[in-house]
Scaffold this active site. Structure first.
Site, short mmCIF file in Angstrom:
data_model
loop_
_atom_site.label_atom_id
_atom_site.label_comp_id
_atom_site.label_asym_id
_atom_site.label_seq_id
_atom_site.Cartn_x
_atom_site.Cartn_y
_atom_site.Cartn_z
N ARG A 221 0.85 -1.18 0.00
CA ARG A 221 0.00 0.00 0.00
C ARG A 221 0.89 1.24 0.00
O ARG A 221 1.98 1.23 0.60
CB ARG A 221 -0.89 0.04 1.25
CG ARG A 221 -2.04 -0.94 1.24
CD ARG A 221 -3.13 -0.56 0.23
NE ARG A 221 -4.27 -1.46 0.28
CZ ARG A 221 -4.44 -2.51 -0.55
NH1 ARG A 221 -3.56 -2.77 -1.49
NH2 ARG A 221 -5.51 -3.27 -0.44
N HIS A 269 -0.89 0.09 -9.81
CA HIS A 269 -1.55 -0.85 -8.88
C HIS A 269 -2.05 -2.09 -9.65
O HIS A 269 -3.23 -2.43 -9.60
CB HIS A 269 -2.72 -0.15 -8.15
CG HIS A 269 -3.13 -0.84 -6.87
ND1 HIS A 269 -3.49 -0.17 -5.74
CD2 HIS A 269 -3.22 -2.16 -6.56
CE1 HIS A 269 -3.82 -1.04 -4.79
NE2 HIS A 269 -3.65 -2.26 -5.27
C1 OXD Z 1 -5.87 -6.02 -2.79
C2 OXD Z 1 -5.43 -5.06 -3.82
O1 OXD Z 1 -5.82 -5.71 -1.59
O2 OXD Z 1 -5.91 -5.18 -4.96
O3 OXD Z 1 -6.29 -7.13 -3.14
O4 OXD Z 1 -4.59 -4.22 -3.56
#
Ligand code: OXD
Length: 306
Positions: A221, A269
């Protein structure tokens, strides 16, 4: 049995029709205000309004590996929150991290720049012994990545909150051993859940502790990373490079220096996307197990946040 879906990314209809096909015994719908309370919720970044309307839930299934987006909501205390485990994400994560590590280790960036200048020049081979890798986080995805890097010949260690006495690699555990872990590695991969205790764990002190010329890969994250500290460490040469897939603000704001930094490779991402069919299969399996009174894995421990 009623299943209600709330997907902040607008994909609720596709999830609801996939769930309805896999769960013919249930009535599945995309939540609308005024709907009667459901037995089960399947969500991605639900609103507080949705949660507050669910007064009869038996479980909440979150369609991702990370559940940090639920942390800011008031959830009904007694209802289990179940997250995805692997569901096709481990394979993607192995590919992403292995590629990122090999790309850096084999200096493909340098060769691409040389080729762009019409330069034919071999560099001396590197030795894997000089590039020990460390995984922050030793859950389902961390273990999969550790296994791939080990199979590719890297020396791999990990750091986790809890003890992993049966692991086949060294797993440092607890806050007291974190600095020792950082000192042991040059390639650092973050695969931790985001909780108050892991926020900004990739910070100036961590970068200073890594072996000189460290390489940071963040696939967890954005909240794990202190971006200013990263840019400073890259500019001073303390860090050699970074590969980043996740950011505090996604998309990254236009004009942010990270976009064009020569030592940063970034992706939007995509390291391990949720695969809808695999996720639905897992959710349906666990939902049926819960209905039958069985215990399921992947239940989030609310005290630790993952
Ligand atoms: C998850 C993401 O937490 O896609 O699966 O980041």
């Amino acid at each position: 049995m009623n299943v209600s879906c709330f997907f902040a990314d607008g994909t609720g209809l596709a999830w609801a029709s996939g769930l309805a096909a896999a769960l013919p015994e249930a009535s599945v719908s995309v939540w609308q205000e005024g709907d009667p309370p459901a037995d089960y919720a399947v969500v991605w970044k639900p609103s507080q309004g949705f949660i507050d309307a669910q007064t009869a839930l038996k479980a909440i299934f979150s369609a991702g590996a990370g559940v940090d987006a639920l942390a800011s909501l008031r959830l009904p205390g007694s209802v289990p929150v179940v997250r995805l485990e692997d569901a096709g994400m481990a394979e993607q994560m192995r590919e992403y991290v292995l590629h990122a590590v090999l790309h850096h280790y084999r200096e493909f960036d340098v060769y691409a720049a040389q080729a762009a200048d019409g330069l034919w020049a071999a560099r001396s081979p590197r030795r894997k012994a000089d590039y020990p890798a460390g995984i922050l986080g030793y859950g389902v995805l961390g273990q999969a990545v550790a296994e791939s890097l080990t199979a590719a010949g890297f020396n791999v260690v990990a750091w986790a909150r809890t003890l992993h006495p049966d692991a086949s690699i060294t797993v440092y555990s607890g806050d007291d051993s974190r600095e020792e872990f950082f000192r042991a590695v040059r390639i650092l991969v973050c695969l931790l859940p985001l909780t108050p205790s892991t926020r900004r764990i990739l910070n100036a002190a961590a970068f200073a502790a890594l072996r000189p010329g460290g390489y940071v890969i963040n696939v967890a994250r954005g909240g794990h990373l202190d971006v200013d500290a990263l840019l400073a460490a890259l500019d001073s040469g303390q860090l050699a490079a970074a590969t980043l897939d996740v950011f505090d603000e996604e998309p990254i704001p236009a004009g942010h220096p990270i976009w064009k930094h020569a030592k940063v490779r970034l992706t939007p991402h995509i390291s391990a996307a949720t695969l809808r069919d695999e996720a639905i299969e897992q959710i349906v399996g666990k939902l049926r197990a819960l209905e039958a009174g069985a215990v399921v894995t992947g239940v989030v421990a609310t005290d630790r946040g993952y």
